[in-house]
Write an enzyme that holds these catalytic residues in place. Structure first.
Site, mmCIF file in Angstrom:
data_model
loop_
_atom_site.group_PDB
_atom_site.id
_atom_site.type_symbol
_atom_site.label_atom_id
_atom_site.label_comp_id
_atom_site.label_asym_id
_atom_site.label_seq_id
_atom_site.Cartn_x
_atom_site.Cartn_y
_atom_site.Cartn_z
ATOM 1 N N ARG A 94 1.237 -1.298 0.329
ATOM 2 C CA ARG A 94 -0.300 0.166 -0.213
ATOM 3 C C ARG A 94 0.538 1.488 0.110
ATOM 4 O O ARG A 94 1.599 1.354 0.378
ATOM 5 C CB ARG A 94 -1.271 -0.286 1.183
ATOM 6 N N HIS A 95 0.690 2.015 -0.384
ATOM 7 C CA HIS A 95 0.822 3.444 -1.031
ATOM 8 C C HIS A 95 1.759 3.989 0.630
ATOM 9 O O HIS A 95 0.679 3.991 1.656
ATOM 10 C CB HIS A 95 0.376 4.530 -1.370
ATOM 11 N N GLU A 110 -6.942 3.452 -6.926
ATOM 12 C CA GLU A 110 -8.470 3.251 -5.451
ATOM 13 C C GLU A 110 -9.543 2.485 -6.422
ATOM 14 O O GLU A 110 -9.702 3.665 -7.293
ATOM 15 C CB GLU A 110 -8.040 3.545 -4.651
ATOM 16 N N ARG A 111 -10.692 2.370 -5.697
ATOM 17 C CA ARG A 111 -11.986 2.414 -5.535
ATOM 18 C C ARG A 111 -12.765 4.099 -5.882
ATOM 19 O O ARG A 111 -11.789 4.886 -5.289
ATOM 20 C CB ARG A 111 -12.764 1.534 -4.579
#
Length: 202
Positions: free
Chosen positions: A11-12, A85-86
């Site tokens: 994850r970022h 991302e969503r």
């Protein structure tokens, strides 16, 4: 016979909106100073591991994290927009508190909400799985590192584990490391989810 393909999912790093518990979705919010330090820490953790290529979404928080990791390892960094991302539509920019006040059971799979521009969980999971399968097919038998987003990684983990891992089960911290393996028979195995030990060493 190509053998297993090893996939590391990162994850970022943190953004200001992460700190404010504000929904980012498709908004392009850059890494904060803390996020840059986290990206440096995860790059240091991963620099001596086997890796053929790094992929990331085009959003700067993932892109910058991936650049730092790829630079540390010394491999190519490629962009795949489907790792983004969503999309949360009109809810983007809202705080977690504001969302839960209106939709108390907002997070998690299998729920539908009438929100303009909202990508459904099922659409997200399908997009993430398809993108990662395509990447794996290009690097079959190798070691791939993917820098993406919490919602996207969790939807993918949920998809390949029938809900044992991922959305509604695991909370992925910034620069957390998860590992999955694509087996020769086409099955996935989950080896690690959400490890952030590199942040404890700072």
């Amino acid at each position: 016979m190509t053998g297993k393909t090893f996939v590391t999912l990162v994850r970022h790093g943190e953004t200001i909106w992460n700190r404010e518990l504000r929904l980012q979705g498709s908004q392009d919010i850059p890494l904060s100073e803390v996020g840059l330090a986290q990206a440096e820490a995860v790059a240091k953790r991963l620099q001596h591991e086997p890796c053929d290529v790094v992929y990331s979404s085009h959003l700067s928080r993932a892109h910058r994290t991936a650049e730092m990791v790829a630079g540390s390892i010394g491999v190519e960094h490629q962009v795949c927009r489907d790792l983004m991302e969503r999309s949360y539509g009109e809810l983007e920019g809202w705080t977690r508190e504001q969302i839960l006040a209106k939709f108390p059971d907002f997070w998690g799979p299998g729920k539908e909400f009438s929100v303009a521009g909202l990508e459904t969980f099922e659409e997200l999971a399908e997009r993430a799985k398809s993108a990662i399968l395509e990447i794996v097919a290009k690097h079959a038998g190798g070691n791939v590192l993917i820098v993406s987003h919490g919602g996207t990684i969790n939807a993918f983990l949920h998809s390949i584990s029938d809900g044992v891992y991922g959305s509604g089960v695991n909370k992925l911290g910034n620069t957390s490391v998860s590992r999955v393996v694509f087996q020769e028979d086409g099955a996935w195995s989950v080896e690690m989810v959400g490890c952030t030990t590199h942040l404890l060493e700072e």
